[in-house]
Design a protein around this motif. Structure first.
Motif, PDB file in Angstrom:
ATOM      1  N   ASP A  72       2.077  63.964  78.114  1.00  0.00           N
ATOM      2  CA  ASP A  72       1.827  62.593  78.533  1.00  0.00           C
ATOM      3  C   ASP A  72       3.092  61.762  78.420  1.00  0.00           C
ATOM      4  OD1 ASP A  72       1.713  62.975  75.798  1.00  0.00           O
ATOM      5  OD2 ASP A  72       0.420  61.260  75.446  1.00  0.00           O
ATOM      6  N   ALA A  73       3.190  60.719  79.222  1.00  0.00           N
ATOM      7  CA  ALA A  73       4.362  59.845  79.215  1.00  0.00           C
ATOM      8  C   ALA A  73       3.944  58.441  79.631  1.00  0.00           C
ATOM      9  CB  ALA A  73       5.449  60.368  80.149  1.00  0.00           C
ATOM     10  N   VAL A  74       4.611  57.447  79.069  1.00  0.00           N
ATOM     11  CA  VAL A  74       4.391  56.047  79.421  1.00  0.00           C
ATOM     12  C   VAL A  74       5.682  55.501  80.007  1.00  0.00           C
ATOM     13  CG1 VAL A  74       3.945  53.727  78.518  1.00  0.00           C
ATOM     14  CG2 VAL A  74       2.607  55.675  77.684  1.00  0.00           C
ATOM     15  N   VAL A  75       5.582  54.808  81.139  1.00  0.00           N
ATOM     16  CA  VAL A  75       6.740  54.199  81.789  1.00  0.00           C
ATOM     17  C   VAL A  75       6.562  52.688  81.781  1.00  0.00           C
ATOM     18  CG1 VAL A  75       8.117  54.045  83.898  1.00  0.00           C
ATOM     19  CG2 VAL A  75       7.043  56.218  83.262  1.00  0.00           C
ATOM     20  N   THR A  76       7.585  51.991  81.322  1.00  0.00           N
ATOM     21  CA  THR A  76       7.520  50.535  81.256  1.00  0.00           C
ATOM     22  C   THR A  76       8.732  49.924  81.943  1.00  0.00           C
ATOM     23  OG1 THR A  76       8.635  50.527  79.103  1.00  0.00           O
ATOM     24  CG2 THR A  76       6.228  50.533  79.106  1.00  0.00           C
ATOM     25  N   LYS A  77       8.547  48.698  82.386  1.00  0.00           N
ATOM     26  CA  LYS A  77       9.642  47.873  82.880  1.00  0.00           C
ATOM     27  C   LYS A  77       9.491  46.528  82.197  1.00  0.00           C
ATOM     28  CE  LYS A  77      12.142  46.455  87.023  1.00  0.00           C
ATOM     29  NZ  LYS A  77      12.210  46.546  88.517  1.00  0.00           N
ATOM     30  N   GLY A  78      10.413  46.230  81.283  1.00  0.00           N
ATOM     31  CA  GLY A  78      10.217  45.085  80.421  1.00  0.00           C
ATOM     32  C   GLY A  78       9.081  45.380  79.468  1.00  0.00           C
ATOM     33  N   SER A  79       8.074  44.513  79.428  1.00  0.00           N
ATOM     34  CA  SER A  79       6.921  44.719  78.554  1.00  0.00           C
ATOM     35  C   SER A  79       5.703  45.223  79.317  1.00  0.00           C
ATOM     36  CB  SER A  79       6.564  43.401  77.852  1.00  0.00           C
ATOM     37  OG  SER A  79       6.253  42.393  78.812  1.00  0.00           O
ATOM     38  N   LYS A  80       5.842  45.524  80.627  1.00  0.00           N
ATOM     39  CA  LYS A  80       4.709  45.913  81.453  1.00  0.00           C
ATOM     40  C   LYS A  80       4.774  47.396  81.811  1.00  0.00           C
ATOM     41  CE  LYS A  80       3.131  41.680  81.766  1.00  0.00           C
ATOM     42  NZ  LYS A  80       1.845  41.297  81.133  1.00  0.00           N
ATOM     43  N   GLN A  81       3.602  48.034  81.861  1.00  0.00           N
ATOM     44  CA  GLN A  81       3.537  49.419  82.293  1.00  0.00           C
ATOM     45  C   GLN A  81       3.694  49.519  83.808  1.00  0.00           C
ATOM     46  OE1 GLN A  81       0.747  52.327  81.252  1.00  0.00           O
ATOM     47  NE2 GLN A  81       0.715  51.881  79.049  1.00  0.00           N
ATOM     48  N   VAL A  82       4.345  50.599  84.231  1.00  0.00           N
ATOM     49  CA  VAL A  82       4.487  50.920  85.652  1.00  0.00           C
ATOM     50  C   VAL A  82       3.507  52.046  85.954  1.00  0.00           C
ATOM     51  CG1 VAL A  82       6.052  51.685  87.469  1.00  0.00           C
ATOM     52  CG2 VAL A  82       6.898  50.233  85.606  1.00  0.00           C
ATOM     53  N   GLY A 451      14.782  54.850  88.946  1.00  0.00           N
ATOM     54  CA  GLY A 451      14.457  53.457  89.201  1.00  0.00           C
ATOM     55  C   GLY A 451      15.128  52.549  88.203  1.00  0.00           C
ATOM     56  N   SER A 452      15.611  51.427  88.672  1.00  0.00           N
ATOM     57  CA  SER A 452      16.335  50.485  87.826  1.00  0.00           C
ATOM     58  C   SER A 452      15.390  49.812  86.838  1.00  0.00           C
ATOM     59  CB  SER A 452      17.008  49.428  88.702  1.00  0.00           C
ATOM     60  OG  SER A 452      17.634  48.447  87.911  1.00  0.00           O
ATOM     61  N   GLY A 453      15.817  49.782  85.587  1.00  0.00           N
ATOM     62  CA  GLY A 453      15.069  49.064  84.559  1.00  0.00           C
ATOM     63  C   GLY A 453      13.850  49.786  84.031  1.00  0.00           C
ATOM     64  N   LEU A 454      13.597  51.029  84.450  1.00  0.00           N
ATOM     65  CA  LEU A 454      12.425  51.778  83.993  1.00  0.00           C
ATOM     66  C   LEU A 454      12.753  52.549  82.717  1.00  0.00           C
ATOM     67  CD1 LEU A 454      11.000  53.203  87.352  1.00  0.00           C
ATOM     68  CD2 LEU A 454      10.460  51.054  86.193  1.00  0.00           C
ATOM     69  N   VAL A 455      11.845  52.504  81.769  1.00  0.00           N
ATOM     70  CA  VAL A 455      11.999  53.208  80.497  1.00  0.00           C
ATOM     71  C   VAL A 455      10.796  54.133  80.328  1.00  0.00           C
ATOM     72  CG1 VAL A 455      12.153  52.988  77.997  1.00  0.00           C
ATOM     73  CG2 VAL A 455      13.275  51.298  79.473  1.00  0.00           C
ATOM     74  N   VAL A 456      11.064  55.390  79.948  1.00  0.00           N
ATOM     75  CA  VAL A 456       9.992  56.355  79.766  1.00  0.00           C
ATOM     76  C   VAL A 456       9.959  56.808  78.314  1.00  0.00           C
ATOM     77  CG1 VAL A 456      11.467  58.298  80.447  1.00  0.00           C
ATOM     78  CG2 VAL A 456       8.966  58.524  80.587  1.00  0.00           C
ATOM     79  N   ARG A 457       8.746  56.926  77.773  1.00  0.00           N
ATOM     80  CA  ARG A 457       8.534  57.457  76.422  1.00  0.00           C
ATOM     81  C   ARG A 457       7.581  58.640  76.510  1.00  0.00           C
ATOM     82  NH1 ARG A 457       5.530  54.390  73.965  1.00  0.00           N
ATOM     83  NH2 ARG A 457       5.510  52.511  75.250  1.00  0.00           N
ATOM     84  N   THR A 458       7.930  59.721  75.804  1.00  0.00           N
ATOM     85  CA  THR A 458       7.069  60.891  75.784  1.00  0.00           C
ATOM     86  C   THR A 458       7.273  61.634  74.472  1.00  0.00           C
ATOM     87  OG1 THR A 458       6.367  62.834  77.051  1.00  0.00           O
ATOM     88  CG2 THR A 458       8.742  62.450  76.869  1.00  0.00           C
ATOM     89  N   ARG A 459       6.670  62.794  74.371  1.00  0.00           N
ATOM     90  CA  ARG A 459       6.779  63.609  73.160  1.00  0.00           C
ATOM     91  C   ARG A 459       8.152  64.264  73.081  1.00  0.00           C
ATOM     92  NH1 ARG A 459       1.422  63.010  70.835  1.00  0.00           N
ATOM     93  NH2 ARG A 459       0.134  62.357  72.579  1.00  0.00           N
ATOM     94  N   ALA A 460       8.575  64.565  71.856  1.00  0.00           N
ATOM     95  CA  ALA A 460       9.883  65.182  71.676  1.00  0.00           C
ATOM     96  C   ALA A 460       9.881  66.645  72.071  1.00  0.00           C
ATOM     97  CB  ALA A 460      10.342  65.041  70.227  1.00  0.00           C
ATOM     98  N   GLY A 461       8.710  67.264  72.064  1.00  0.00           N
ATOM     99  CA  GLY A 461       8.640  68.676  72.402  1.00  0.00           C
ATOM    100  C   GLY A 461       7.413  69.326  71.810  1.00  0.00           C
TER     101      GLY A 461
END
Length: 752
Positions: A72-82, A451-461
């Motif tokens: 699973d992964a979460v993508v945000t731009k600023g404080s909002k999810q994409v 994409g500009s300004g996009l941040v992704v968070r996911t598991r390390a492995g």
């Protein structure tokens, strides 16, 4: 005031003579009474998944097998999810090597379908009913874990305020939430609820413990566990074991976190664990004390495996050994692994908030006599505290960064709302593994998003072991009584209904009086000799107190041996059991009952939260409300009213009859009689639809400490089919104004 004969008898049985029912009724064939069996509540079908918006049902979010690795992964731009990205927007790497994405979908945890019509806000004083959720109806599952073994007195106080704010203002109705403590020995699933009363009661019970490794403020060491300032080294036995705390408090914290992560892993879908703590280091630097450094994560040990107790000494000889610093990396890694396998995202909150590292009036130390000594001492204190803040976050950083969450620091409001909003949805990204994936070693996972300004968070492995090898496939439906009782979801293979209320008697004290209905159509009957119809049930009841502790439990067996006429009657009306449970500790208690058909193995559960007041206080208090039906208006026999009390279900046009008891009322000095009035209110969807007259309670012939009252309401055309809440308001005109009024409520249904 007059009430039905049936209700009068039940009132005497419930409120005035409970000494005859202090324990559950022994297993036996229930006395026959008549009532139509209700149809089981239909379970809505889960929404159909598609490529862009999937609704979580009974699926594993994290999958690691020979055909598919899915994370699973979460993508945000600023404080909002994409939420509108496609597979072409992502890149995924395993150990630095690119992998081809074979599937991608966005999973929303928010309500699906078009926005519903806005309902009016509940009127002031309207009781709030908790949601009853099936697994597919849960939007978010959130474990709020308070590390009271690692928090100061002032941090506990701040955490209570922020948690109450979340429960009262930010929690959604379909959020399944638990408030847990690291100092408590409890199952991780027992406290998950949608009921604000349970959550607020658990929050209110939080308090600083003498076993905490942090003292009264965020920079003070707990004097019960600190090292001697000089003159030798105190052993672990003399410090922490000597005060009854059972060993190193940080090891106990991590042990509890691992247990909770494993428990969360048995629930379906994606879950979050939010840890509140002042101190979660990676390495503990405490000269003279060496807590147990756990071995590496055992591959394939299973999500239910528990950590071993720390050995008494090196080599098992019972003697303490001492190190300057002890690493907790292995145990932190084990928690991460359970979280990854169980689809758990870990967030952490540094409950020190925005700490002030400068000196305060509470600080005291010896100043150097040299020139500039005071300035250097002040600088040293500030520098030491800054280091302490940094190091106290390292363990939390490991847990959050490797499971896809984040750490909240330097925030006095703890940003719990931000954490909850981060759970509104996520991407599932899958790829086909290669041969070396399953080499039983840890594999790093990196996800990039274009994409500009996009941040992704996911598991390390993940560790290179398939799900089948590492743990048994998680079950959503429990298969035994204990699992059903501790499940956060109702099990409905057998239809079970429960009505439980608080009462008190002079000889038995406080108790929970419960009526339990079982739909006989859901049971497996076998034909016996002489035309008999036989069935066997197991019943287990549990009362959970604060933080899921078991306060009472009992298991019994019921055998049914019915003649043809009895069998037909039982199928038509169902079964009702009733019994009382003594209660020694007040608070918001969870009473749960599980029923198992011994032939088919099918299960059914029901649960209810009952607030048990502390009658040692001199405040006006009410019992629970007992509901019944006026048999003449409802077209029922007197025996059938017992089923109505258990089901709290009434036909249109019936006279709803109710009763309650009043405790701790004031007595007139001359007449030695109370002066009490009651008023009835009925709500639907939070709106007041009925207000009864103010009625005087007649104490004649009653125990003045236990005044029984009641009334009836005609369920006419102004009460259409649906769910309702009946509220009773009692006023003691002799009491002080601040203690003059007490209320109680109960929900019921009108159904054809």
């Amino acid at each position: 005031m007059r009430i039905s004969n049936f209700l009068s008898l039940v009132l005497v049985f419930c409120f005035l003579i409970p000494g005859q029912a202090q324990t559950p009724v022994p297993a036996q064939t229930p006395a026959p009474t008549t009532s139509p069996a209700p149809a089981a509540s239909p379970t809505p079908a889960p929404s159909t998944p598609d490529q862009t918006d999937t609704k979580v049902d009974e699926q594993d979010v994290i999958r690691i097998d020979t055909k598919l690795v899915q994370i699973d992964a979460v993508v945000t731009k600023g404080s909002k999810q994409v939420t509108d990205l496609t597979a072409a927007d992502f890149e995924i790497f395993e150990d630095g090597k690119p992998r081809t994405i074979t599937n991608l979908s966005y999973v929303s945890t928010m309500p699906a379908g078009p926005a519903s019509v806005a309902k009016p806000s509940p009127v002031p004083g309207a009781p709030a009913l908790p949601s009853i959720l099936r697994p597919h109806e849960v939007h978010r599952t959130i474990a709020l874990v308070v590390d009271d073994l690692g928090m100061s007195f002032q941090s506990i106080d701040q955490a209570k305020r922020q948690l109450k704010k979340f429960v009262n203002e930010q929690r959604a109705p379909n959020d399944l939430v638990a408030v847990l403590r690291t100092s408590a020995e409890m199952g991780a699933r027992q406290q998950f609820t949608t009921d604000s009363r349970v959550l607020l009661s658990a929050i209110e019970s939080l308090q600083w413990t003498s076993c905490s490794r942090v003292g009264k403020n965020v920079f003070s060491e707990n004097r019960e566990t600190r090292q001697a300032a000089s003159g030798g080294i105190e052993s672990r036995h003399e410090t922490e074991r000597g005060n009854g705390c059972g060993g190193d408090s940080y090891w106990q914290t991590l042990k509890s976190l691992r247990y909770i992560a494993a428990g969360l892993g048995t629930l379906s879908g994606r879950k979050s664990m939010v840890i509140f703590s002042d101190s979660m280091p990676e390495v503990k630097k405490l000269a003279g004390v060496s807590p147990y450094n756990p071995p590496p994560v055992p591959v394939g040990s299973g999500a239910s495996a528990m950590p071993e107790d720390p050995p008494k000494g090196e080599g098992g000889d019972g003697t303490d050994h001492f190190d300057v610093a002890t690493s907790y990396q292995d145990l932190l890694a084990r928690i991460v692994e359970y979280a990854i396998r169980g689809s758990v995202v870990i967030y952490a909150v540094d409950t020190r908030g925005v700490p002030d590292t400068t000196l305060s009036a509470a600080d005291s130390f010896k100043l150097s006599g040299t020139t500039g000594g005071a300035g250097r001492e002040m600088q040293n204190v500030s520098s030491t505290r800054s280091t302490q803040i940094f190091e106290g976050r390292l363990g939390a950083s490991i847990l959050t960064s490797q499971t896809g969450g984040f750490l909240v620091s330097n925030s006095n409001d703890f940003e719990i709302k931000r954490v909850a909003e981060d759970q509104q949805g996520y991407y599932l990204i899958g790829y086909r593994p290669v041969g070396e994936t399953f080499d039983r070693k840890f594999h790093d996972i990196k996800v990039r998003v274009k994409g500009s300004g996009l941040v992704v968070r996911t598991r390390a492995g993940f560790y290179g072991v398939t799900d089948n090898d590492s743990r048994a496939k998680l079950r959503v439906v429990p298969t035994n009584l204990d699992a059903a009782l501790t499940s956060p979801f109702d099990v409905s293979e057998i239809t079970v209904r429960l009505s439980s209320l608080f009462a008190n008697a002079s000889d038995a004290g406080s108790l929970l009086r419960s009526f339990i209905y079982v739909n006989a159509h859901d049971l497996s009957f076998t034909d016996g000799p002489n035309g008999m119809h036989n069935a066997a049930l197991q019943l287990k009841s549990v009362v959970f107190g604060d933080n899921g502790r078991v306060m009472y439990e009992r298991e019994q067996t019921a055998s049914l041996q019915l003649k043809e006429q009895q069998y037909a009657q039982i199928l038509r009306r169902g079964l009702v059991y009733d019994f009382a449970v003594p209660v020694k500790i007040p608070g918001a208690l969870q009473f749960r009952i599980a029923v198992r058909d011994k032939t088919s193995g099918h299960l059914g559960t029901a649960g209810q939260v009952v607030e048990v007041p502390d009658l040692k206080k001199s405040h006006l208090t009410l019992s629970g409300i007992l509901l019944a039906a006026d048999t003449n208006s409802a077209g029922l026999s007197g025996a059938e009213s017992g089923f109505v009390a258990a089901l709290r279900r009434f036909p249109p046009g019936a006279n709803l009859t109710f009763a309650f008891a009043v405790y701790k009322s004031q007595l007139d000095k001359s007449t030695r009689a109370p002066q009490l009035t009651s008023q009835t209110r009925v709500f639907r969807d939070g709106q007041l639809i009925y207000t009864g007259k103010v009625l005087r309670l007649d104490p004649a012939g009653q125990d003045r400490q236990r005044i029984v009252g009641g009334s009836r309401i005609k369920l006419g055309s102004e009460f259409p089919v649906g769910q309702y809440v009946l509220q009773v308001v009692v006023t003691d005109t002799l009491a002080r104004e601040s203690q003059r009024t007490s209320t109680q409520w109960i929900d019921f249904e009108i159904a054809k």
